[in-house]
Design a protein around this motif. Structure first.
Motif, PDB file in Angstrom:
ATOM      1  N   THR A   1       0.718  -1.051   0.050  1.00 41.67           N
ATOM      2  CA  THR A   1       0.165  -0.002  -0.186  1.00 41.67           C
ATOM      3  C   THR A   1       0.889   1.096   0.073  1.00 41.67           C
ATOM      4  OG1 THR A   1      -0.181  -0.083   2.359  1.00 41.67           O
ATOM      5  CG2 THR A   1      -1.860  -1.221   1.266  1.00 41.67           C
TER       6      THR A   1
ATOM      7  N   GLY B   1      -8.410   2.660  -6.759  1.00 43.78           N
ATOM      8  CA  GLY B   1      -9.581   2.702  -6.014  1.00 43.78           C
ATOM      9  C   GLY B   1     -10.889   2.474  -7.035  1.00 43.78           C
TER      10      GLY B   1
ATOM     11  N   SER C   1     -17.967  -1.202  -4.210  1.00 44.40           N
ATOM     12  CA  SER C   1     -17.566  -1.787  -2.930  1.00 44.40           C
ATOM     13  C   SER C   1     -18.443  -3.016  -2.502  1.00 44.40           C
ATOM     14  CB  SER C   1     -17.391  -0.822  -1.753  1.00 44.40           C
ATOM     15  OG  SER C   1     -17.160  -1.327  -0.787  1.00 44.40           O
TER      16      SER C   1
ATOM     17  N   GLY D   1      -6.923   1.862   3.305  1.00 50.12           N
ATOM     18  CA  GLY D   1      -6.510   2.313   2.179  1.00 50.12           C
ATOM     19  C   GLY D   1      -6.773   3.722   1.861  1.00 50.12           C
ATOM     20  N   SER D   2      -7.998   4.054   2.244  1.00 46.36           N
ATOM     21  CA  SER D   2      -8.609   5.470   2.205  1.00 46.36           C
ATOM     22  C   SER D   2      -7.681   6.553   3.255  1.00 46.36           C
ATOM     23  CB  SER D   2     -10.151   5.359   2.853  1.00 46.36           C
ATOM     24  OG  SER D   2     -10.597   6.736   2.578  1.00 46.36           O
TER      25      SER D   2
ATOM     26  N   GLU E   1     -10.308  -1.592   3.198  1.00 45.23           N
ATOM     27  CA  GLU E   1     -10.760  -0.377   2.182  1.00 45.23           C
ATOM     28  C   GLU E   1     -10.380   0.936   3.108  1.00 45.23           C
ATOM     29  OE1 GLU E   1     -13.816  -1.326  -0.999  1.00 45.23           O
ATOM     30  OE2 GLU E   1     -14.954  -1.135   0.975  1.00 45.23           O
TER      31      GLU E   1
ATOM     32  N   TRP F   1     -10.672   6.136  -2.225  1.00 42.64           N
ATOM     33  CA  TRP F   1     -11.081   5.069  -1.576  1.00 42.64           C
ATOM     34  C   TRP F   1     -11.969   4.583  -0.761  1.00 42.64           C
ATOM     35  CZ3 TRP F   1      -8.693  -0.275  -1.114  1.00 42.64           C
ATOM     36  CH2 TRP F   1      -8.024  -0.612  -2.135  1.00 42.64           C
TER      37      TRP F   1
END
Length: 581
Positions: free
Chosen positions: A425, A447, A470, A502-503, A499, A521
């Motif tokens: 990541t 994304g 998603s 990641g955001s 998720e 994301w």
């Protein structure tokens, strides 16, 4: 809609042997092979040389011949007078059609088109080849592939021939073979065929689909008439051409309801057709490993360093399957809801075997396998055809890469391999999918909200999800993780955590670049507060409880606790409400 070449490749692949090729002089152009008329004119010039009338002939050989001999120039008549025996005729024509260097130009060798056709014939896609050419380049290309065709160039050869259905390959030389000398070349000779040839041609045109290349249709009256009188239309006719079509060709195309495809050359057309068929073969051919066996092999290889080469080859072979299938999808096709859903489903289908393998490599692997994971993702990111095409299709090209990225991330997170998660990541950077080839963090480019269109997906599914992309990927991975990683107790928490992390990383990266828009994301995590599954609260609690020993910080995913707090607050302020919006 798919372009005609791609549609034809699918049809040929699904119906081996039901299409015939019609090949004109254009297919041999790249080999510097002259047409029959060009040979006729050259023979006239040679006669003029012997009569010491070169200057009078050069301007208009046809007119010179007519004036001197009081008849129309005929290829066959010229040969009969210049070379009386079959052996002499063969020797006279060898200079035009045989391979070998001489004073008249380079050797005549099979072109890329001939070679591609031979490869497709060998694999059973074409069994009947109609040609108006006299040369033997096609035969040479087939022989090089180990194919021995039946050659029908005269009525007596047709009478004694094996039925087309029982022959691996039959070449029907409609205008004759130069070795025989009984050639059709003049307008009068091309006006009609003998009864035997006419009957054979009618059967072929009625029983087979037709792919035309290098044929102008201008002079071949009998062949035009045969195609136009054929009642059968059960198989498609594809007409490839370079530049423009003659009026006669347009007439035949209209009669046959043929699809037209403009190409740069016969070589490029057949090479591309062969490549598409090879890709479809690669996609359709049953893999020697089922998903279960592939996963078992991956687990065995990943367990010991001595198997790292085998692991690499296994993973890349599975990746090749995906790449070859994905390359067949046009980014210029008309965008429709129905085709959009079908393409999403196709991408999910072609990654069905790769995803479980990647999950297990991520879960069971060590640091040495991390580069393999990012290599697969990056390769899938650059599989697309560039930046020109319909936006929806261009965006969707990244879907296989995103699915594999999710597979790697979920596998690493389930195994609590946080340093590996940081590598995926935070350390994984690429220039892929950036128009200016700038190297940047891979994660923001994968994304789902930028790959799957929210409104289109909701409209197709009849839903009103905040994040349908998603929701779809969550459903896709739920069953896979349950089967591959049965030790995972709560997949919803795992998915939300990945998720949401990641955001946060997107926000951190954009804050560091001093960008105004720091969100990305978006996922299901933004809408589970009411269900008591607030991943934001859970993550903050872990941070407070573990402090500097919290694996997320300890592994370097965030520089330190203070940086996490700063990013977390900015994300909460700027991104949470926007995600729901």
């Amino acid at each position: 809609m798919l372009d005609p070449l791609t549609s034809t490749a699918f049809a040929i692949h699904n119906s081996k042997g039901v299409y015939a090729l019609l090949l004109g002089s254009g297919i041999s152009r790249a080999a510097n092979v002259p047409t029959g008329w060009e040979v006729t004119l050259d023979l006239i010039r040679r006669i003029a040389v012997m009569r010491s009338q070169t200057e009078q002939c050069d301007a208009d050989p046809e007119a010179w011949f007519r004036a001197n001999f009081r008849c129309e120039p005929s290829y066959s008549d010229l040969l009969e007078h210049l070379a009386t025996s079959p052996a002499e005729r063969t020797a006279a024509l060898a200079r035009y059609f045989e391979s070998g260097e001489d004073e008249d130009g380079p050797a005549a060798k099979p072109t890329a088109a001939h070679v591609a056709i031979a490869k497709m014939v060998k694999r059973g896609y074409f069994r009947v080849l109609l040609t108006t050419n006299f040369d033997r380049l096609l035969e040479r290309a087939l022989e090089a592939e180990g194919v021995s065709p039946s050659i029908l160039s005269t009525p007596d050869a047709v009478h004694g021939a094996m039925p087309l259905a029982h022959s691996a390959c039959t070449i029907i030389k409609l205008h004759g073979d130069y070795r025989d000398g009984r050639l059709r070349n003049t307008v009068a000779e091309l006006t009609d065929y003998d009864e035997t040839t006419r009957g054979l041609l009618d059967r072929v045109l009625d029983d087979y689909g037709l792919i035309v290349s290098g044929w102008s249709a201008t002079w071949d009256v009998a062949l035009r008439d045969a195609i136009m009188r054929t009642p059968n239309r059960r198989f498609t006719t594809l007409w490839s051409y370079v530049g423009s079509l003659s009026a006669e060709a347009e007439q035949v195309i209209h009669s046959r309801l043929a699809q037209k495809v403009e190409v740069t050359s016969a070589d490029s057309f057949f090479v591309q057709l062969n490549e598409k068929l090879e890709s479809l073969e690669s996609f359709d051919t049953p893999h020697p490993l089922s998903v279960e066996l592939a996963v078992r092999a991956a687990k065995r290889y990943v367990a010991e360093d001595r198997y790292r080469i085998q692991l690499h080859d296994l993973v890349m072979a599975e990746t090749d399957q995906v790449v070859n299938a994905a390359k067949q999808l046009s980014v210029n096709a008309k965008f429709t809801d129905d085709l959009y859903l079908k393409r999403i489903e196709l991408y999910e289908t072609i990654t069905q075997r790769l995803i479980p393998v990647i999950i297990n490599v991520a879960y069971w692997g060590d640091q040495s396998s991390l580069r393999l994971l990012t290599s697969v993702v990056e390769r899938l990111m650059v599989t697309g055809t560039g930046f020109n095409g319909t936006t929806g299709w261009l965006d969707l090209q990244l879907y296989p890469a995103a699915l594999v990225f999710y597979a790697a991330g979920l596998g690493l997170l389930a195994a609590e391999r946080y340093e590996g998660l940081r590598f995926l990541t935070r350390d994984f950077r690429t220039s892929a999918v950036d128009l200016n080839r700038r190297v940047g963090l891979a994660l923001p480019r994968l994304g789902l909200q930028g790959i799957l269109d929210k409104d289109t997906l909701n409209r197709i599914l009849g839903k009103n999800f905040y994040v349908p992309y998603s929701e779809r990927v969550h459903g896709l991975f739920s069953a896979v993780v349950a089967k591959q990683l049965p030790g995972v107790q709560d997949f919803d928490d795992l998915f939300d955590f990945f998720e949401f992390l990641g955001s946060l990383i997107v926000t951190d990266d954009r804050m560091a670049s001093d960008e105004g828009w720091v969100c990305g994301w978006f996922g299901k995590w933004a809408f589970r507060d009411s269900l008591g599954k607030n991943v934001r609260t859970t993550m903050k609690a872990d941070r407070d409880r573990l402090g500097v020993d919290w694996p997320i910080v300890k592994a370097g995913i965030f520089a330190n606790l203070e940086r996490f707090d700063e990013v977390h607050e900015r994300h909460k302020t700027d991104c949470a409400s926007r995600a729901r919006w």
